[in-house]
Enzyme design. Structure first.
Site, short mmCIF file in Angstrom:
data_model
loop_
_atom_site.label_atom_id
_atom_site.label_comp_id
_atom_site.label_asym_id
_atom_site.label_seq_id
_atom_site.Cartn_x
_atom_site.Cartn_y
_atom_site.Cartn_z
N PHE A 159 5.07 -8.10 8.94
CA PHE A 159 6.19 -7.25 8.88
C PHE A 159 6.20 -5.87 9.45
CE2 PHE A 159 8.75 -4.47 5.89
CZ PHE A 159 9.82 -5.22 6.03
N GLY A 160 6.76 -5.80 10.72
CA GLY A 160 6.33 -4.52 11.59
C GLY A 160 7.64 -4.27 12.26
N PHE A 161 8.18 -3.08 11.65
CA PHE A 161 9.47 -2.46 12.19
C PHE A 161 9.39 -0.86 12.25
CE2 PHE A 161 10.46 -6.37 9.86
CZ PHE A 161 11.20 -7.07 10.73
N GLN A 213 -0.65 -12.73 -0.71
CA GLN A 213 0.03 -12.32 0.74
C GLN A 213 -0.98 -11.47 1.55
OE1 GLN A 213 2.77 -12.35 2.68
NE2 GLN A 213 2.04 -10.77 3.92
N HIS A 216 -0.43 -8.71 8.54
CA HIS A 216 -1.18 -8.71 9.85
C HIS A 216 -2.34 -7.74 10.13
CE1 HIS A 216 2.31 -5.60 11.02
NE2 HIS A 216 1.47 -5.20 10.16
N ASN A 217 -3.26 -8.18 10.94
CA ASN A 217 -4.30 -7.19 11.29
C ASN A 217 -5.41 -7.33 10.22
OD1 ASN A 217 -2.74 -6.75 13.72
ND2 ASN A 217 -1.73 -5.29 12.66
N SER A 235 -3.36 -4.18 8.43
CA SER A 235 -4.56 -3.50 8.94
C SER A 235 -5.79 -3.02 8.00
CB SER A 235 -3.86 -2.34 9.91
OG SER A 235 -3.04 -2.55 10.73
N HIS A 253 -3.93 0.11 6.03
CA HIS A 253 -4.90 0.82 7.01
C HIS A 253 -6.20 1.51 6.13
CE1 HIS A 253 -2.58 0.58 10.69
NE2 HIS A 253 -1.60 0.65 10.09
#
EC number: 2.3.1.-
Length: 304
Positions: A159-161, A213, A216-217, A235, A253
């Site tokens: 999920f990256g926008f 869930q 990503h990363n 991340s 992060h």
């Protein structure tokens, strides 16, 4: 199989081929690939179409091997699933009817793929891994002796926008893979996203419950336990022997060192740099969280 070989013999397609088939096993049961393999291919007519197969000698690995059901796809003889002719599948692998294996996928010895499962292009699955029903796997490598339960999705975009200078919502490229180690177990309906700037990694012996869930990363160390409905944003880096209680959340992060236990319904909003037990929102050492609860009860004049 016997009928096919007999038709090949009776039509005298290739004398040298007859000698090879009649004097050697069709598939040898060795598990290791040999760099000195040679290929044998044959074809014959059938009421369903042409049956084609390609067999590498000195190995149990097989490409193709069944009735053509669609251009480039064959009916796998062990289980009746549909496999692309370029997929490399050990003869001992079971692909159940209704499962689909796409091009250049690799399935190791004794792999079991359940009905309704889709194995995407170039996916690599190690020996003795069991995959349940209606699983979707793409952009992924899976180690040995893993268990993937029903409904799991691995390797889809994260999920990256972002909003560009014109005010348009733009998708960030998600081009990397998921790497899963050995003896990992993933519960039903769990989702694991592929990486964008680094691979998503789950290391050996980690166990994941249902409905988890993983963004990503994310990197998760070995021997971790993730209980049901845990959510890990993108991340995040998690060390070894970490346990996350049910419905725990980790923001993007942040890093969690090894040997941390997080209470259920907690939320990690900053790095955890020392091992121990944590809880609350935001997560703090467990004894501090308990003090916070007591103070809140006293302030509200509630009985402890």
């Amino acid at each position: 199989m016997a009928a096919t070989l007999w038709r090949l013999y009776s039509k005298s397609i290739c004398n040298s081929l007859q000698g090879i088939i009649l004097n050697k096993p069709f598939i040898q049961k060795q598990l290791l690939l040999s760099s000195r393999t040679r290929s044998l291919s044959f074809s014959s007519d059938s009421q369903f179409g042409s049956a084609t197969a390609e067999v590498c000698s000195n190995t149990g690995l097989k490409t193709g091997g069944g009735i053509i059901v669609k251009e480039g796809f064959l009916r796998w003889e062990n289980g009746g699933g549909t496999c692309h002719s370029s997929a490399q599948i050990y003869s001992s692998a079971l692909v159940e009817f209704g499962a689909v294996v796409h091009e250049k996928a690799v399935l190791g010895a004794e792999v079991h793929v359940g009905s309704g499962t889709v194995i995407g292009p170039s996916v690599d699955i190690g020996p003795s891994t069991r995959i349940g029903y209606n699983v979707s796997i793409s952009n992924c490598s899976i180690g040995d002796s893993c268990v993937i339960h029903n409904g799991v999705c691995i390797g889809q975009d994260g999920f990256g926008f972002y909003v560009d200078e014109h005010g348009n919502m733009v998708k960030k490229p998600q081009t990397l893979n998921v790497k899963i180690g050995n003896r990992v177990e993933i519960g039903a309906n769990t989702c694991i996203d592929r990486g964008s700037w680094r691979e998503t990694v789950i290391e050996d012996d980690t166990k994941i419950d249902n409905l988890v869930q993983i963004g990503h990363n994310v990197i998760i160390g070995k021997c971790c336990l993730l209980c049901g409905q845990v959510g890990i944003a993108g991340s995040v880096t998690i060390g070894d022997y970490v346990a996350l209680g049910g419905r725990a959340a980790v923001r993007d992060h942040v890093s969690i060192v090894s040997k941390v236990r997080l209470a259920a319904n907690s939320c990690v909003t900053r790095n955890i740099t020392e091992p121990g037990d944590f809880g609350g929102f935001p997560a703090v050492p467990i004894h501090e969280w308990r003090k916070q609860i007591v103070r809140a009860q006293i302030a509200n004049k509630r009985e402890i």
